[in-house]
Write a protein that holds these residues in place. Structure first.
Motif, PDB file in Angstrom:
ATOM      1  N   PRO A   1      -9.807   3.173  -9.581  1.00 46.53           N
ATOM      2  CA  PRO A   1      -9.939   2.532  -8.261  1.00 46.53           C
ATOM      3  C   PRO A   1     -11.384   2.565  -7.772  1.00 46.53           C
ATOM      4  N   HIS A   2     -11.696   1.656  -6.844  1.00 48.84           N
ATOM      5  CA  HIS A   2     -13.018   1.651  -6.223  1.00 48.84           C
ATOM      6  C   HIS A   2     -13.215   2.922  -5.396  1.00 48.84           C
ATOM      7  N   ASP A   3     -14.438   3.450  -5.410  1.00 50.05           N
ATOM      8  CA  ASP A   3     -14.713   4.707  -4.716  1.00 50.05           C
ATOM      9  C   ASP A   3     -14.429   4.625  -3.223  1.00 50.05           C
ATOM     10  N   TRP A   4     -14.765   3.496  -2.590  1.00 54.26           N
ATOM     11  CA  TRP A   4     -14.638   3.422  -1.135  1.00 54.26           C
ATOM     12  C   TRP A   4     -13.195   3.454  -0.665  1.00 54.26           C
ATOM     13  N   ILE A   5     -12.255   3.162  -1.570  1.00 53.26           N
ATOM     14  CA  ILE A   5     -10.836   3.209  -1.202  1.00 53.26           C
ATOM     15  C   ILE A   5     -10.448   4.610  -0.738  1.00 53.26           C
ATOM     16  N   ALA A   6     -11.005   5.621  -1.410  1.00 53.70           N
ATOM     17  CA  ALA A   6     -10.650   7.006  -1.071  1.00 53.70           C
ATOM     18  C   ALA A   6     -11.169   7.407   0.304  1.00 53.70           C
ATOM     19  N   ASP A   7     -12.186   6.732   0.806  1.00 48.05           N
ATOM     20  CA  ASP A   7     -12.790   7.104   2.088  1.00 48.05           C
ATOM     21  C   ASP A   7     -12.071   6.499   3.289  1.00 48.05           C
ATOM     22  N   ILE A   8     -11.082   5.638   3.056  1.00 49.55           N
ATOM     23  CA  ILE A   8     -10.377   5.030   4.186  1.00 49.55           C
ATOM     24  C   ILE A   8      -9.569   6.077   4.948  1.00 49.55           C
ATOM     25  N   GLY A   9      -9.067   7.071   4.199  1.00 46.57           N
ATOM     26  CA  GLY A   9      -8.268   8.125   4.836  1.00 46.57           C
ATOM     27  C   GLY A   9      -6.776   7.878   4.751  1.00 46.57           C
ATOM     28  N   LEU A  10      -6.347   6.977   3.859  1.00 40.14           N
ATOM     29  CA  LEU A  10      -4.930   6.698   3.674  1.00 40.14           C
ATOM     30  C   LEU A  10      -4.388   7.473   2.479  1.00 40.14           C
ATOM     31  N   ASP A  11      -3.069   7.523   2.357  1.00 39.49           N
ATOM     32  CA  ASP A  11      -2.445   8.251   1.257  1.00 39.49           C
ATOM     33  C   ASP A  11      -2.808   7.603  -0.073  1.00 39.49           C
ATOM     34  N   LEU A  12      -3.109   8.452  -1.066  1.00 41.69           N
ATOM     35  CA  LEU A  12      -3.539   7.980  -2.381  1.00 41.69           C
ATOM     36  C   LEU A  12      -2.699   8.611  -3.485  1.00 41.69           C
ATOM     37  N   HIS A  13      -2.649   7.882  -4.607  1.00 38.98           N
ATOM     38  CA  HIS A  13      -2.098   8.429  -5.842  1.00 38.98           C
ATOM     39  C   HIS A  13      -3.096   8.146  -6.950  1.00 38.98           C
ATOM     40  N   GLN A  14      -3.746   9.185  -7.423  1.00 38.31           N
ATOM     41  CA  GLN A  14      -4.780   9.043  -8.452  1.00 38.31           C
ATOM     42  C   GLN A  14      -5.808   7.990  -8.054  1.00 38.31           C
ATOM     43  N   GLY A  15      -6.150   7.988  -6.764  1.00 39.66           N
ATOM     44  CA  GLY A  15      -7.185   7.093  -6.258  1.00 39.66           C
ATOM     45  C   GLY A  15      -6.691   5.753  -5.783  1.00 39.66           C
ATOM     46  N   SER A  16      -5.452   5.376  -6.103  1.00 36.83           N
ATOM     47  CA  SER A  16      -4.885   4.098  -5.665  1.00 36.83           C
ATOM     48  C   SER A  16      -4.156   4.271  -4.337  1.00 36.83           C
ATOM     49  N   LEU A  17      -4.123   3.211  -3.534  1.00 34.92           N
ATOM     50  CA  LEU A  17      -3.454   3.257  -2.239  1.00 34.92           C
ATOM     51  C   LEU A  17      -1.943   3.278  -2.429  1.00 34.92           C
ATOM     52  N   VAL A  18      -1.294   4.260  -1.835  1.00 35.18           N
ATOM     53  CA  VAL A  18       0.160   4.384  -1.928  1.00 35.18           C
ATOM     54  C   VAL A  18       0.809   3.385  -0.972  1.00 35.18           C
ATOM     55  N   VAL A  19       1.722   2.565  -1.509  1.00 33.85           N
ATOM     56  CA  VAL A  19       2.457   1.616  -0.675  1.00 33.85           C
ATOM     57  C   VAL A  19       3.950   1.797  -0.903  1.00 33.85           C
ATOM     58  N   GLY A  20       4.715   1.404   0.111  1.00 34.45           N
ATOM     59  CA  GLY A  20       6.158   1.479   0.017  1.00 34.45           C
ATOM     60  C   GLY A  20       6.767   0.125  -0.264  1.00 34.45           C
ATOM     61  N   VAL A  21       8.057  -0.023   0.041  1.00 38.04           N
ATOM     62  CA  VAL A  21       8.791  -1.232  -0.329  1.00 38.04           C
ATOM     63  C   VAL A  21       8.298  -2.468   0.415  1.00 38.04           C
ATOM     64  N   THR A  22       7.667  -2.276   1.569  1.00 38.44           N
ATOM     65  CA  THR A  22       7.144  -3.425   2.320  1.00 38.44           C
ATOM     66  C   THR A  22       5.693  -3.719   1.986  1.00 38.44           C
ATOM     67  N   LEU A  23       5.129  -2.977   1.042  1.00 38.69           N
ATOM     68  CA  LEU A  23       3.736  -3.115   0.603  1.00 38.69           C
ATOM     69  C   LEU A  23       2.750  -2.610   1.650  1.00 38.69           C
ATOM     70  N   GLN A  24       3.239  -1.829   2.630  1.00 38.35           N
ATOM     71  CA  GLN A  24       2.367  -1.198   3.608  1.00 38.35           C
ATOM     72  C   GLN A  24       1.896   0.148   3.098  1.00 38.35           C
ATOM     73  N   THR A  25       0.658   0.474   3.452  1.00 38.93           N
ATOM     74  CA  THR A  25       0.113   1.792   3.143  1.00 38.93           C
ATOM     75  C   THR A  25       0.612   2.789   4.186  1.00 38.93           C
ATOM     76  N   SER A  26       0.024   3.975   4.204  1.00 36.33           N
ATOM     77  CA  SER A  26       0.398   4.969   5.213  1.00 36.33           C
ATOM     78  C   SER A  26      -0.027   4.542   6.609  1.00 36.33           C
ATOM     79  N   ASP A  27      -0.872   3.511   6.727  1.00 34.78           N
ATOM     80  CA  ASP A  27      -1.164   2.858   7.998  1.00 34.78           C
ATOM     81  C   ASP A  27      -0.379   1.550   8.010  1.00 34.78           C
ATOM     82  N   PRO A  28       0.566   1.385   8.934  1.00 33.75           N
ATOM     83  CA  PRO A  28       1.433   0.191   8.890  1.00 33.75           C
ATOM     84  C   PRO A  28       0.699  -1.133   9.100  1.00 33.75           C
ATOM     85  N   ASP A  29      -0.556  -1.078   9.579  1.00 36.05           N
ATOM     86  CA  ASP A  29      -1.322  -2.308   9.769  1.00 36.05           C
ATOM     87  C   ASP A  29      -2.203  -2.642   8.570  1.00 36.05           C
ATOM     88  N   ILE A  30      -2.123  -1.835   7.505  1.00 40.02           N
ATOM     89  CA  ILE A  30      -2.896  -2.102   6.290  1.00 40.02           C
ATOM     90  C   ILE A  30      -1.931  -2.195   5.111  1.00 40.02           C
TER      91      ILE A  30
END
Length: 708
Positions: free
Chosen positions: A246-275
């Protein structure tokens, strides 16, 4: 009374990946009223990864590989910001792109793919070419395969991506006796079941690809890959398909990650519902899947619906990926291998199938549907003639034609004020104020782009042209701004973007005030003063024997007219914008000894040159072959593309020019155009050595302007 739905929400798509490209297409066909859409991407195109091996092998052209995001954004009604996102602040809800004010959002989606560990390998940054980003790799490969005489190629990473690249390279270079090496720290293609792996290994062998297994790379050199055991693998084109991350800056957003990738659920939302996040930069927490383009494509309708739901309060859909998928792998030539559930087949028919699937995907973006509103059945006399055969374009900033303007100005009475120096037809007014000579000018442009920041840069450069053309230094500026209807929050965001941009692009002038209002669309105006520290340069000083010089290429009106009709290449459009916003203060200093000067704007090169000749009592001859043109402008002109003001500019009795596409561009209205000056012939040789200064013709006897 006409009802215009105001903008109330900002949706920003970060990245032009496959999912976002499909969302943009769907948005163009069914937009959500009240939403202002923005897409951020480093360049004008998004290469389609499924066709990359075919491009490397020579089966596809670069144009066939690329999704044109400029055209797609125009179709979707979105502003395209050509830049790389470097940070997202989910608290302040802003996105950082270098070189411009932060971009605010209400809802955002991220589709930026992945990057590579390869540049961190010693020597790779200097001598290697990472396979991602695809655009940069494709350009380098295109140049190499056409110039290499004894090619030696190395691919680091023996997974399916590396194997596809190695086979494609070997096939493309097959007539040049290439040496192609595929290097892996383990075994090549060890992730496949035996039936598929054996067929792929056979294909590699048939193309003469050398496998270098159980090999650790020490460093990359200009002519070799150096292994830790001291072995040198000859290579003058080294690429890497390993170490995806993953891109380095992704980790600096402050959202939940899995091995550097943004974790999303069934609606494709990250741990921030607006992203939201999709594609290779996202990790499906509810049903993890490998990084593959098929999942990105199938996420698109779910992302489209869920973004609309988040922006309007609707119900979201749940995305559940399929358990397995058909893998179609290119084998260099027009042959492919199909693998699913441990079963594998290869052959030419599978290539035809893969080619059909890939071309069908790209056809969605190459043949965008026409979404025009039909004209009323009954209209006033003259409407069709006034409209012409194309929509009113913004290639000239929607200026009034020369004939209408000069006809109106001819009715004005002459001034009797002693503090105003009357110079009919000159670029700006000259005022005497407290012993100083002051230039005063105003310009107001309808938006040629819906990006307020880019439009502010264009307007500033365009308005300052009058000041620079008279040899003055910019002093103060007042802003006049009309915004489309939008909520108070979006008003503040937009005005902030524009004023911050203006303050940095006024050539040393101070932004001292302004006025704002709302209307049907974005327009930006500037009134600027400048101080003349020496005798002003006017239109009236050209002499027979002077040389004509130009400081910017021609063609913006044609390119922008084509862009509005989705007929221009995205790369040409962005290059045109870059020329338009190039300030002319340095050029003005180079031309400080000019006898006459103007900036080339709405009347086109021909009209503005005719203005110099008329004021100076001379004629001019311009060599068409010496006039610089913007990339893509000549092809568009040859195809018959013309800006709205072209007919009025072409109907100038003072100008003689052949009926050719090249000549047509001499009447093309420019926005943010360059300076046109008549200079002493003795100065021409030195100026010709400067960048962005072109000698295009001469001042001659007579009173006509001739292009040949």
């Amino acid at each position: 009374m006409k009802t215009t739905i105001p903008y109330t929400r900002d949706l920003v798509l970060v990245g032009g990946g496959h999912t976002h490209a499909l969302v943009l297409r769907s948005w163009g066909m069914n937009p959500l009223p009240g939403v202002r859409l923005t897409v951020i991407n480093p360049g004008p195109t998004a290469p389609y990864s499924g066709m990359l091996p075919g491009f490397v092998a020579g089966h596809y052209t670069r144009d066939e590989l690329d999704i044109d995001l400029v055209q797609l954004a125009r179709f979707a009604g979105a502003r395209l910001i050509a830049g790389k996102a470097t940070a997202i602040d989910p608290v302040g809800k802003t996105i950082t792109v270098l070189g411009r004010p932060d971009i605010a959002y209400d809802v955002a989606a991220i589709d930026v793919g992945i990057t590579s560990e390869m540049p961190r390998l010693a020597g790779f940054a200097d001598f290697g070419i990472p396979a991602k980003p695809l655009g940069a790799f494709a350009s380098r490969w295109d140049a190499y395969r056409t110039t290499a005489t004894a090619p030696k190629v190395a691919v680091i990473g023996g997974g399916v991506a590396g194997a596809e690249l190695a086979m494609a390279m070997a096939y493309a270079l097959r007539d040049k006796a290439p040496q192609v090496s595929l290097i892996d720290r383990g075994e090549v293609l060890d992730g496949f079941d035996p039936p598929a792996r054996n067929r792929l290994l056979t294909a590699l062998e048939e193309l003469g690809v050398t496998l270098v297994e159980h090999a650790d790379v020490e460093d990359v050199r200009a002519d070799a890959v150096h292994l830790t055991d001291g072995t040198l693998i000859a290579s003058d084109f080294t690429t890497g398909a390993a170490g995806a991350r993953p891109h380095d800056w992704i980790a600096d957003i402050g959202l939940d990650l899995h091995q550097g990738s943004l974790v999303v659920g069934v609606t494709l939302q990250t741990s921030d519902p607006d992203i939201f996040a999709v594609g290779d930069c996202a990790h499906l927490s509810h049903d993890p899947r490998p990084k593959a383009g098929v999942f990105a494509v199938r996420e698109a309708p779910y992302l489209f619906d869920n973004l609309r739901a988040r922006l309007s309060g609707g119900k979201m859909r749940n995305y559940h990926p399929q358990k397995d998928y058909l893998k179609l792998i290119s084998l260099g030539g027009k042959s492919a291998l199909a693998e699913k559930l441990g079963t594998a087949r290869r052959g030419a028919l599978l290539w035809k199938w893969k080619n059909h699937i890939d071309r069908k995907f790209m056809d969605q973006f190459d043949t965008l549907p026409v979404m025009q509103q039909p004209l009323p059945l009954r209209m006033a006399t003259g409407v069709i003639e006034t409209m012409g055969d194309a929509p009113m374009c913004g290639g000239c900033g929607a200026k009034v034609g020369r004939g209408a303007l000069q006809g109106a100005l001819a009715t004005l009475p002459a001034t009797t004020r002693k503090d105003i120096i009357s110079l009919p037809g000159d670029d700006a007014a000259l005022l005497k104020t407290g012993g100083e000579t002051q230039v005063f000018t105003t310009d107001h442009l309808s938006a040629v782009t819906i990006d307020p920041v880019l439009m502010a840069q264009i307007t500033a450069t365009h308005a300052l042209g009058d000041v620079w053309a008279m040899g003055a230094d910019p002093q103060a500026a007042v802003l006049s701004l009309t915004l489309p209807r939008m909520s108070a929050q979006l008003q503040q965001r937009t005005v902030t973007e524009i004023t911050q941009t203006m303050a940095r692009n006024l050539g040393g002038a101070a932004l001292v005030g302004g006025h704002t209002t709302m209307g049907d669309g974005l327009t930006i105006g500037l009134s600027i003063t400048g101080l003349c520290k020496r005798t002003p340069i006017t239109l009236a000083g050209a002499n027979v024997g002077d040389v004509l010089v130009l400081t910017k290429p021609i063609g913006s009106g044609t390119i922008l007219a084509a862009e509005m009709r989705m007929l221009a290449h995205g790369g040409d459009v962005l290059a045109c914008y870059k020329v338009m916003i190039q300030p002319q203060d340095t050029a003005a200093r180079l031309l400080k000894e000019a006898y006459a000067m103007t900036d080339v704007t709405g009347f086109g090169l021909a009209g503005h040159l005719a203005g110099i000749c008329e004021a100076s009592g001379v004629g001019a001859h311009v060599r068409l072959s010496d006039v610089p043109l913007m990339d893509g402008a000549l092809d568009l002109a040859d195809a018959g593309i013309r800006s709205t003001l072209y007919p009025d500019n072409r109907n100038d009795p003072r100008v003689t020019a052949p009926d050719t596409a090249n000549a047509a561009l001499m009447f093309d209205p420019q926005t943010g155009g360059g300076l046109l000056a008549a200079i002493p012939k003795a100065k021409a040789t030195a100026l010709a050595k400067k960048s962005n200064v072109w000698i295009i013709g001469d001042i001659i006897d007579g009173n006509s302007v001739t292009f040949s």
